[in-house]
Scaffold this active site. Structure first.
Site, mmCIF file in Angstrom:
data_model
loop_
_atom_site.group_PDB
_atom_site.id
_atom_site.type_symbol
_atom_site.label_atom_id
_atom_site.label_comp_id
_atom_site.label_asym_id
_atom_site.label_seq_id
_atom_site.Cartn_x
_atom_site.Cartn_y
_atom_site.Cartn_z
ATOM 1 N N TRP A 136 0.799 -1.225 0.000
ATOM 2 C CA TRP A 136 0.000 0.000 0.000
ATOM 3 C C TRP A 136 0.828 1.270 0.000
ATOM 4 O O TRP A 136 0.311 2.350 -0.263
ATOM 5 C CB TRP A 136 -0.906 0.022 1.238
ATOM 6 C CG TRP A 136 -0.177 -0.305 2.503
ATOM 7 C CD1 TRP A 136 -0.145 -1.517 3.144
ATOM 8 C CD2 TRP A 136 0.655 0.565 3.280
ATOM 9 N NE1 TRP A 136 0.654 -1.447 4.264
ATOM 10 C CE2 TRP A 136 1.152 -0.178 4.375
ATOM 11 C CE3 TRP A 136 1.025 1.910 3.170
ATOM 12 C CZ2 TRP A 136 2.006 0.359 5.332
ATOM 13 C CZ3 TRP A 136 1.874 2.462 4.114
ATOM 14 C CH2 TRP A 136 2.361 1.689 5.178
ATOM 15 N N LYS A 160 -2.664 -8.703 -7.059
ATOM 16 C CA LYS A 160 -3.259 -8.812 -5.727
ATOM 17 C C LYS A 160 -2.691 -7.634 -4.939
ATOM 18 O O LYS A 160 -1.564 -7.668 -4.457
ATOM 19 C CB LYS A 160 -2.894 -10.138 -5.055
ATOM 20 C CG LYS A 160 -3.663 -10.393 -3.729
ATOM 21 C CD LYS A 160 -3.138 -9.555 -2.600
ATOM 22 C CE LYS A 160 -3.884 -9.813 -1.299
ATOM 23 N NZ LYS A 160 -4.006 -8.608 -0.458
ATOM 24 N N ALA A 162 -2.707 -4.579 -1.898
ATOM 25 C CA ALA A 162 -2.984 -4.511 -0.470
ATOM 26 C C ALA A 162 -4.461 -4.209 -0.252
ATOM 27 O O ALA A 162 -5.081 -3.456 -1.011
ATOM 28 C CB ALA A 162 -2.125 -3.442 0.185
ATOM 29 N N GLU A 234 11.009 -7.924 -3.214
ATOM 30 C CA GLU A 234 11.552 -6.691 -2.652
ATOM 31 C C GLU A 234 10.900 -6.517 -1.301
ATOM 32 O O GLU A 234 9.711 -6.216 -1.207
ATOM 33 C CB GLU A 234 11.268 -5.500 -3.578
ATOM 34 C CG GLU A 234 12.090 -4.270 -3.216
ATOM 35 C CD GLU A 234 11.325 -3.261 -2.380
ATOM 36 O OE1 GLU A 234 11.521 -3.287 -1.142
ATOM 37 O OE2 GLU A 234 10.552 -2.478 -2.934
ATOM 38 N N LEU A 235 11.678 -6.738 -0.252
ATOM 39 C CA LEU A 235 11.122 -6.786 1.090
ATOM 40 C C LEU A 235 11.538 -5.545 1.890
ATOM 41 O O LEU A 235 11.668 -4.472 1.333
ATOM 42 C CB LEU A 235 11.533 -8.084 1.770
ATOM 43 C CG LEU A 235 11.237 -9.347 0.943
ATOM 44 C CD1 LEU A 235 11.732 -10.596 1.654
ATOM 45 C CD2 LEU A 235 9.760 -9.456 0.613
ATOM 46 N N CYS A 268 10.406 1.473 2.156
ATOM 47 C CA CYS A 268 11.481 0.497 2.388
ATOM 48 C C CYS A 268 12.846 1.116 2.146
ATOM 49 O O CYS A 268 13.825 0.743 2.793
ATOM 50 C CB CYS A 268 11.286 -0.716 1.472
ATOM 51 S SG CYS A 268 9.791 -1.664 1.803
#
Length: 461
Positions: A136, A160, A162, A234-235, A268
């Site tokens: 999001w 898919k 958020a 990508e975390l 991030c």
């Protein structure tokens, strides 16, 4: 989590959506598979024309989609406008360059002869339907930086998004349809996270990309590994921002404020850990803290607002608990640190010093406008502190010493090293991380090739 638009500036639920049932999901999977069979045969010129039309429409819709994003997740509307403009730019970048990035390649003639072939060609072919699980915080950009290269490569997309940005998800589906892409080229799936696993296991879905939390990345990677499907992840990130004695301190402190609070601190790649050489620590800390105190927190729809609310009540609670943990363990609050009264999920720009390795805020990602200050005795210690994290997304270094630039570029464990500037993604440059920040790359030629079948065509003499 319900699929709903909840205004984080007020806490008011504005609209809720029913999750798609099994029949509708099946219909969309069938449509994606059928569409891919024909879309994969279209030319680069055809795809480029469609993507340029989408960019034009997005520019026309800039104000309306910016306000929708701000309503759904709280970013200042001026930043939302910039995000939409950046998406249109990326679409045009791939529309102009995809044919060259995916052009057939012919290996060196001596290698071709050595293999016994008369000709060898390496071709980039699309994989098929790709599932994108998106967050999001940049609800338009995160999707477009996947969708633009994927569509130009000849793939089709299943989004898919958020659950708290359904209007943005539906807007993207409508945007591509209005641009002339057939219905099955890009579809938004209004589903909960619990439905992702079964969709990823479906043989019609050929690959997946995810931007999001570490637990979500583990879940997708685990299923994809079991099904032997390509993934790009990508975390999280806990990016270091290193300031050395030769730096322009005024500029470094000014940029540091923006680098920390961009997108209300929910990024991030936002700088989070500010590692400052002891010779300039006090001077930088004073400038940085003054800058953080001066930010205007308020209604994200107002043009003068610098920092809006966090996207969710849970997100604010998580951040507050992390700050409280640090303070109880001995951290000093230089500014902020207390939740304001009133409606909305606001949290003030906060600077903490005296951080140690046992504090949660040192080990975990602080997703909000909270900065931590570290004092480094020298370059070696700066590198050690910067790398003392499980994440490795990007990094920032401020120095005028070229030897130091070379050392940081060599030794920082991150997917990017930004010198005398803040981290920012650009369609021309590869983007991604190492360690628990994920794997694979988005953007540039590297990103468009991630979801291609790199095919060697060998012809005998």
């Amino acid at each position: 989590m319900p699929i709903a638009t909840v205004n984080p500036a007020t806490g008011e639920t504005l609209k809720t959506y029913e999750a798609m049932g099994e029949e509708e999901i099946e219909r969309r999977l069938q449509l994606a598979e059928a569409t891919f069979r024909t879309y994969r045969t279209t030319s680069f010129d055809e795809r480029s024309a469609l993507l340029r039309r989408a960019a034009d429409l997005l520019d026309e819709d800039n104000e309306s989609i910016a306000r929708a994003m701000t309503t759904e997740m709280g970013k200042p509307v001026k930043q939302a406008r910039a995000e939409a403009a950046k998406c249109a730019k990326a679409m045009r970048w791939y529309a102009d360059r995809a044919a060259g990035l995916l052009a057939d390649e012919e290996p060196d003639a001596s290698d071709v002869r050595d293999s016994g072939a008369s000709r060898v060609v390496v071709r980039y072919r699309p994989l098929g339907p790709v599932l994108a699980v998106m967050p999001w915080n940049f609800p338009l950009w995160q999707v477009v930086r996947f969708a633009a290269p994927a569509l130009m490569a000849g793939n089709v997309g299943l989004l898919k998004h958020a659950s708290n940005v359904p209007q943005t998800a539906l807007y993207l589906e409508d945007l591509f349809h209005r641009a002339g892409f057939t219905e099955g080229c890009f579809q938004a799936l209004l589903i909960g996270s619990g439905a992702v696993d079964e969709i990823l296991r479906d043989d019609r879905v050929k690959a997946a990309t995810l931007t999001g939390s570490e637990p979500a990345g583990r879940a997708v990677a685990s299923t994809a590994g079991e099904m032997i499907k390509k993934t790009v992840l990508e975390l999280g990130g806990s990016d270091p921002y290193v300031v050395m004695p030769s730096a322009d301190l005024d500029r470094a402190a000014q940029v540091a404020v923006t680098a920390r609070v961009q997108n209300n601190g929910q990024s991030c790649i936002a700088a989070k850990r500010f590692i400052v050489h002891t010779d300039v620590y006090d001077a930088f800390a004073e400038r940085f803290t003054t800058g953080m105190k001066a930010l205007k927190v308020g209604d994200p729809m107002e043009e003068e607002t610098d920092v809006g609310p966090l996207a969710s009540e849970q997100g604010r609670s998580d951040l507050e608990e992390m700050v409280d943990d640090a303070v109880h363990a001995g951290a000093e609050v230089l500014c902020g640190g207390e939740r304001p009264e009133g409606p909305g999920w606001y949290y003030p720009p906060t600077v903490l010093s005296g951080i140690d390795r046992e504090m949660r805020i040192h080990r975990e990602e602080a997703f909000g406008p909270v900065a931590t200050l570290y004092r480094a005795a020298d370059l070696d210690e700066a590198v050690l502190i910067a790398n003392d994290t499980s994440f490795g997304l990007s990094s920032n270094v401020w120095t005028r010493d070229e030897a130091e630039v070379d050392r940081f570029a060599r030794d920082l464990e991150a997917g990017g090293v930004y010198v005398n500037g803040m981290t920012a993604s650009h369609p021309a440059f590869p983007f991604g991380g190492v360690k628990r920040s994920g794997y694979g790359r988005e953007l540039s030629g590297h990103g468009i090739r991630e979801f291609c079948n790199i095919t060697t065509v060998w012809q005998g003499a």
